[in-house]
Design a protein around this motif. Structure first.
Motif, short mmCIF file in Angstrom:
data_model
loop_
_atom_site.label_atom_id
_atom_site.label_comp_id
_atom_site.label_asym_id
_atom_site.label_seq_id
_atom_site.Cartn_x
_atom_site.Cartn_y
_atom_site.Cartn_z
N LEU A 35 0.81 -1.22 0.00
CA LEU A 35 0.00 0.00 0.00
C LEU A 35 0.84 1.28 0.00
O LEU A 35 0.29 2.37 0.05
CB LEU A 35 -0.93 0.02 1.22
N ARG A 36 2.14 1.14 -0.07
CA ARG A 36 3.01 2.30 0.15
C ARG A 36 2.85 3.38 -0.92
O ARG A 36 3.13 4.55 -0.67
CB ARG A 36 4.47 1.86 0.22
N GLU A 37 2.37 3.03 -2.10
CA GLU A 37 2.29 4.00 -3.20
C GLU A 37 1.12 4.96 -3.08
O GLU A 37 1.06 5.97 -3.78
CB GLU A 37 2.18 3.26 -4.54
N PHE A 38 0.16 4.66 -2.20
CA PHE A 38 -1.05 5.47 -2.14
C PHE A 38 -0.85 6.71 -1.27
O PHE A 38 -0.17 6.68 -0.24
CB PHE A 38 -2.21 4.63 -1.61
N ASP A 39 -1.48 7.80 -1.70
CA ASP A 39 -1.38 9.06 -0.96
C ASP A 39 -1.91 8.87 0.47
O ASP A 39 -2.96 8.27 0.68
CB ASP A 39 -2.19 10.15 -1.65
N GLY A 40 -1.16 9.40 1.43
CA GLY A 40 -1.58 9.36 2.82
C GLY A 40 -1.11 8.15 3.59
O GLY A 40 -1.31 8.07 4.80
N VAL A 41 -0.48 7.18 2.91
CA VAL A 41 0.01 5.97 3.57
C VAL A 41 1.42 6.20 4.10
O VAL A 41 2.30 6.70 3.38
CB VAL A 41 -0.01 4.77 2.62
N LYS A 42 1.64 5.84 5.36
CA LYS A 42 2.96 5.95 5.98
C LYS A 42 3.36 4.60 6.55
O LYS A 42 2.56 3.94 7.23
CB LYS A 42 2.96 7.01 7.09
N LEU A 43 4.60 4.19 6.29
CA LEU A 43 5.12 2.94 6.82
C LEU A 43 5.89 3.21 8.11
O LEU A 43 6.81 4.03 8.12
CB LEU A 43 6.02 2.25 5.79
N MET A 44 5.50 2.55 9.17
CA MET A 44 6.09 2.76 10.49
C MET A 44 6.85 1.49 10.90
O MET A 44 6.25 0.48 11.25
CB MET A 44 4.99 3.07 11.52
N GLU A 45 8.17 1.54 10.80
CA GLU A 45 8.98 0.36 11.09
C GLU A 45 9.18 0.18 12.59
O GLU A 45 9.55 1.13 13.29
CB GLU A 45 10.32 0.46 10.38
N CYS A 46 8.95 -1.03 13.06
CA CYS A 46 9.11 -1.37 14.48
C CYS A 46 10.00 -2.60 14.57
O CYS A 46 9.51 -3.74 14.73
CB CYS A 46 7.75 -1.65 15.12
#
Length: 233
Positions: free
Chosen positions: A188-199
């Motif tokens: 989903l990373r390409e969509f506007d407003g999506v942020k990937l939060m690495e843990c």
């Protein structure tokens, strides 16, 4: 399973115009039926809180016991509640299969923010490595259903059909070293407003990075700058 087991617990806060909808993972209603995920750590959060769980083990596609019978009805239930109460801000939070439901329903109702921990971004047979028998059985049941809109089983298709509203954010929390969840998040990373939060170091149990961090959940409710993930021991 107790047929009278409730799928929802609501905690009102008359001084807040924010609604947090918190979706439990599959174990909460199916394996540990007396439990709602995140209910303890969020008990003092300044917001109205609605806790949901999937007592059917069907990834919320059989609705909320005694309330709704499918995803579209659950979306209507949430819209009606929001309209009746006049909330100004709605945020969805979910764990694992509850993260999938938080994204799906958050997109459908136009939530302001969506936070999903270790969330699958599609529902299909064989999508997990080392799948437990119960989970695979549920996936096979879902796959056989003809009453489920296919666009609701793949969140790439869902977000194309129901884009995030202006200024809304979808945050996907995952362990970059856990390939299954990392691949799901990157879909989903390409969509506007999506942020990937690495843990890092959390595996599929991403929630343990925040399990005792009430300040994090208050920031989620308020939509303020988020603190970094807590160290994982």
């Amino acid at each position: 399973m107790n047929d009278e087991l409730e799928s929802m617990m609501f905690r009102a806060n008359e001084d807040s115009d924010t609604l947090m909808v918190l979706f439990s993972g599959r174990q909460a209603g199916f394996i540990e039926p007396l439990h709602f995920n995140m209910s303890f750590v969020t008990r003092k959060v300044h917001a109205n809180r609605m806790y949901l769980r999937d007592n059917f083990g069907m990834w919320y596609h059989d609705g909320l016991q005694g309330i709704t019978k499918n995803i579209p009805e659950t979306a209507d239930f949430l819209r009606e509640h929001i309209a009746e109460e006049g909330y100004k801000r709605v945020v969805m939070v979910g764990v694992s299969s509850g993260g999938y439901a938080a994204i799906l329903l958050g997109l459908m109702i136009g939530a302001d923010d969506i936070h999903a921990f270790g969330a699958p971004t599609e529902v299909r047979v064989g999508m997990r490595e080392e799948v437990e028998f119960r989970i695979e059985r549920s996936l096979k049941k879902i796959a056989k259903r003809t009453d489920i809109d296919p666009d609701l089983l793949d969140l790439r298709r869902t977000i194309e059909k129901y884009p995030l509203k202006e200024n809304a954010t979808l945050l996907l929390y995952f362990d970059p070293g856990f390939d299954v969840d990392a691949e799901r998040a990157h879909r989903l990373r390409e969509f506007d407003g999506v942020k990937l939060m690495e843990c890092p170091g959390t595996g599929h149990q991403v929630m343990k990075a925040y399990i005792n961090n009430m300040e994090f959940y208050q920031a989620v409710a308020d939509g303020t700058t988020l603190p970094p993930p807590a160290p994982v021991s």
